[in-house]
Every structure is written in structure tokens, then in C-alpha cells.
Design an enzyme around this catalytic site. Structure first.
Site, PDB file in Angstrom:
ATOM      1  N   GLU A   1     -11.370  -0.818  -3.665  1.00 49.68           N
ATOM      2  CA  GLU A   1     -10.735  -0.120  -2.534  1.00 49.68           C
ATOM      3  C   GLU A   1      -9.565   0.664  -2.867  1.00 49.68           C
ATOM      4  OE1 GLU A   1      -9.353  -3.385   0.167  1.00 49.68           O
ATOM      5  OE2 GLU A   1      -7.720  -3.929  -1.299  1.00 49.68           O
TER       6      GLU A   1
ATOM      7  N   ASP B   1       0.796  -1.303  -0.061  1.00 48.71           N
ATOM      8  CA  ASP B   1       0.108  -0.081  -0.125  1.00 48.71           C
ATOM      9  C   ASP B   1       0.895   1.259   0.005  1.00 48.71           C
ATOM     10  OD1 ASP B   1      -1.944  -1.811   0.479  1.00 48.71           O
ATOM     11  OD2 ASP B   1      -1.882  -1.584   2.816  1.00 48.71           O
TER      12      ASP B   1
END
Length: 363
Positions: free
Chosen positions: A237, A60
Site C-alpha cells: 500500500e 501517512d
């Protein structure tokens, strides 16, 4: 970043990886300035030149080039227990650059588990860290939180907890990012819709009135609808935004965090009402996906930055170098941070191509 586990799962479908990959050809389009720019961009894309992976076991990733000439970097650490910041004069230097742990999880209660997906943003002269956190007694009861720092260098100074970033309803929420356009700041984030199945996540947008709060209702921009967005989990997401060529490009990640993970994209005109879901067009196919040819699997949860001169747009993302992950992919630490230059099509839209093969630095 992640999603809740299911119990009593039915047999998994055979995984057909979305590896339909365009072939890059730098063709002479015309003698116009636009064609010259596109050719230059295509050449940059073909010669990404990064020492991938930039940072091992960092998922991420969020990288940004600040006005002081440093790249600032943060990402999810495999222990899910802290927030680490790094800075360097180049993206290749991030892995060995200056680093500091600026915050650690609480012992109990809110912000005591699953510290995920931090993003560092400089807003109105202050630094803000947006991140996701759960509770040790309810690990997947996760929400959005914010830290603030007034120091010039975010690796220094004091990080102050500013609490939960409220979205208007309480449910599984994560992956906040923010961007400004024409004087208005927006928040994008992932959340379970109020009436949705407990395994579904969607991406929302809202205006911000301060770096710590949103103003007005949220707009649902995208939720899983295509098969490639529903492999093992129904997931949209990790939004990220790139504004260029009069348009707003929003990438997002879909499906489980294994090799099926891939990037989708929504596009809107920069002068449109971004809070109107009808302003956005969703690509029916993934724009960036696993590649057996280059040995890269599950690319996703990206951020955007540029070269130091601002001429080349860069995709920063995580991926694994193995296709099969034993057990729960969320517990596997081997999602590594990588980067590559972005190509641009003749119609002014980004061409991400396929994840480039690893090119580790010479030792």
C-alpha cells in the site's frame, strides 16, 4: 494506511523485524564529479538535522515544497474525521506552522468514516486533495475521493468536493498519489484485486486524463510475495514516487501497521513504459524498516520532498517510538511524522539507511 480486520485469526508468527541495516561509510570513490556528488549526499544523509518528530500523532504524512517557498503538509489525524493542512518555511516549522482544517467528514453515507491518507498536489494552477474515506454504516467500504481548490494558498479559498475517483472496479481502495513524467500524469493507488482474497491489497498505476480521472486500464505493479510483506496482513500500500538519475523509484509500505510495517521499492527506467509491469524491478528486501538501535518502529507511508535549494532529497514518513502496541495498532494514535535526508549509492539508487533517532527541538 490500513487494512480490514480478520476474525478467528490463527496464532501470529513470531515477529522477526527486518532490521538488517547497512553501515554508512563516506568513502572517497574517485575524483569524478559523480563521486563528489555522492560524498556530499552521504554527508547530508549522516547529518539529517531535523527536529524529529516533526509533528506528533500524524500518520501517512505528505509534504511538498511549493514554488512560493512554503512546505505544505497534510496527514491522517488520529480521530480519522477531518483533513488538516499546514504550511511553514521549513520542515522543522511544520509542527508549529500555520494550520487549518479544510474539510470534515460527512454525517452519514459516503465520506462519513475513516478519513485517511490525504495528499495535496498542485496541478495546472489548482490544488487537489486526494484522500480515502469509508462509510459510517460500512467503515471499511473505503474508496478514493478528490477535493479541488482554485486559491493560490490552499489554506484559503473554497474546497469543492469532486466525488469519487473511479479506478475501473469497485473494491477496497486507498492511498492515491500522482506524479507527472515527460508530459504524462499518472495515478498510483492501493486496491484489492478483483479476484483476490479479501485480506490482500496491491499497488496499481494508470494514466490520468484529468486530475479527477484515469484513462485506460490499470496495471498491477506489486502485491505481497515475500514473508516481510505478509506479517499479520498481506499488504502492499501507500505508493510514493521519486524520479532521479534516469529512473523512477516507487516506494510502498507492507505488512501490518505495527512494528512490522516497512518500506519496499520498485524501480523502472524513466524512459520505460511505466504501464508495463515488466518495466519494474522489485527489491526482495525492505529498503527501510524498524530499528531497535534508534528506537524507531514501523516506519512507512512516506512522501518525498527536497531541501529549499533542491539539492537534498528528503524522506518524510511516520513511525512509532515504541515497539509493542497493545490491541489494534490501527487504533493507536502514536504514529508520528519524521523526516531525514536520503543518501545515494554509487549506482544511482537511493540509500534510505535506518530511521534516525528522535532529536526533539531544544525547549
Amino acid at each position: 494506511m490500513a487494512h480490514s480486520r480478520r476474525t478467528n485469526l490463527p496464532p501470529l508468527p513470531s515477529m522477526n523485524l527486518p532490521v538488517k541495516l547497512p553501515v554508512k561509510r563516506c568513502t572517497l570513490l574517485s575524483s569524478t564529479a559523480l563521486a563528489a556528488a555522492l560524498l556530499c549526499s552521504c554527508a547530508a544523509f549522516a547529518q539529517a538535522g531535523f527536529d524529529n518528530p516533526l509533528v506528533r500523532q500524524r500518520a501517512d504524512p505528505h509534504a511538498s515544497l511549493h514554488a512560493d517557498g512554503y512546505y505544505y503538509f497534510t496527514a491522517t489525524v488520529p480521530e480519522y474525521d477531518r483533513i488538516e493542512l499546514r504550511r511553514a518555511r521549513s520542515l522543522d516549522g511544520i509542527g508549529k506552522g500555520e494550520s487549518r482544517v479544510v474539510w470534515r467528514k460527512h454525517a452519514a453515507g459516503p465520506m462519513s468514516f475513516h478519513i485517511w491518507a490525504p495528499e495535496l498536489h498542485h496541478i495546472d494552477g489548482r490544488w487537489y486533495l486526494y484522500f480515502t474515506a469509508g462509510r459510517a454504516d460500512a467503515p471499511l467500504d473505503i474508496r478514493l475521493y478528490v477535493l479541488e481548490n482554485a486559491a493560490a494558498n490552499p489554506l484559503e479559498g473554497q474546497w469543492i468536493e469532486r466525488g469519487q475517483l473511479r479506478t475501473g472496479w469497485e473494491s477496497f481502495s486507498l492511498d492515491a498519489t500522482t506524479f507527472a513524467l515527460d508530459g504524462q500524469r499518472y495515478l498510483l493507488w492501493t486496491q484489492r484485486p478483483p479476484t483476490a482474497d479479501k485480506h490482500l491489497t496491491a499497488v496499481y498505476i494508470a494514466k490520468m486524463d484529468t486530475p479527477l480521472s484515469i484513462a485506460g486500464p490499470a496495471t498491477l505493479l506489486t502485491q505481497p510475495q515475500y514473508p516481510w510483506e505478509k506479517v499479520k496482513f498481506d499488504v502492499n500500500e501507500a505508493p510514493a514516487v521519486l524520479v532521479k538519475n534516469g529512473r523512477v523509484f516507487m516506494t510502498y509500505s507492507a505488512s501490518a501497521t505495527d512494528a512490522s510495517y516497512a518500506l519496499g521499492m520498485l524501480t523502472a527506467r524513466a524512459d520505460a513504459n511505466l504501464l508495463d509491469a515488466r518495466s519494474w524491478t522489485k527489491s526482495p528486501e525492505p529498503v527501510f524498516a524498524s530499528s531497535r538501535r534508534t528506537g524507531q518502529f514501523g516506519p512507512g507511508h512516506n512522501s518525498f520532498t527536497t531541501s529549499p535549494d533542491g539539492r537534498t532529497d528528503i524522506l518524510v514518513y511516520h513511525a512509532r517510538d515504541v515497539e509493542q502496541v497493545p490491541g489494534d495498532s490501527l487504533q493507536d494514535p502514536n504514529r508520528h511524522t519524521r523526516a531525514q535526508a536520503i543518501g545515494w549509492k554509487a549506482d544511482g539508487t537511493p540509500d534510505f539507511g535506518e530511521p534516525v533517532a528522535d532529536r526533539p527541538a531544544a525547549r
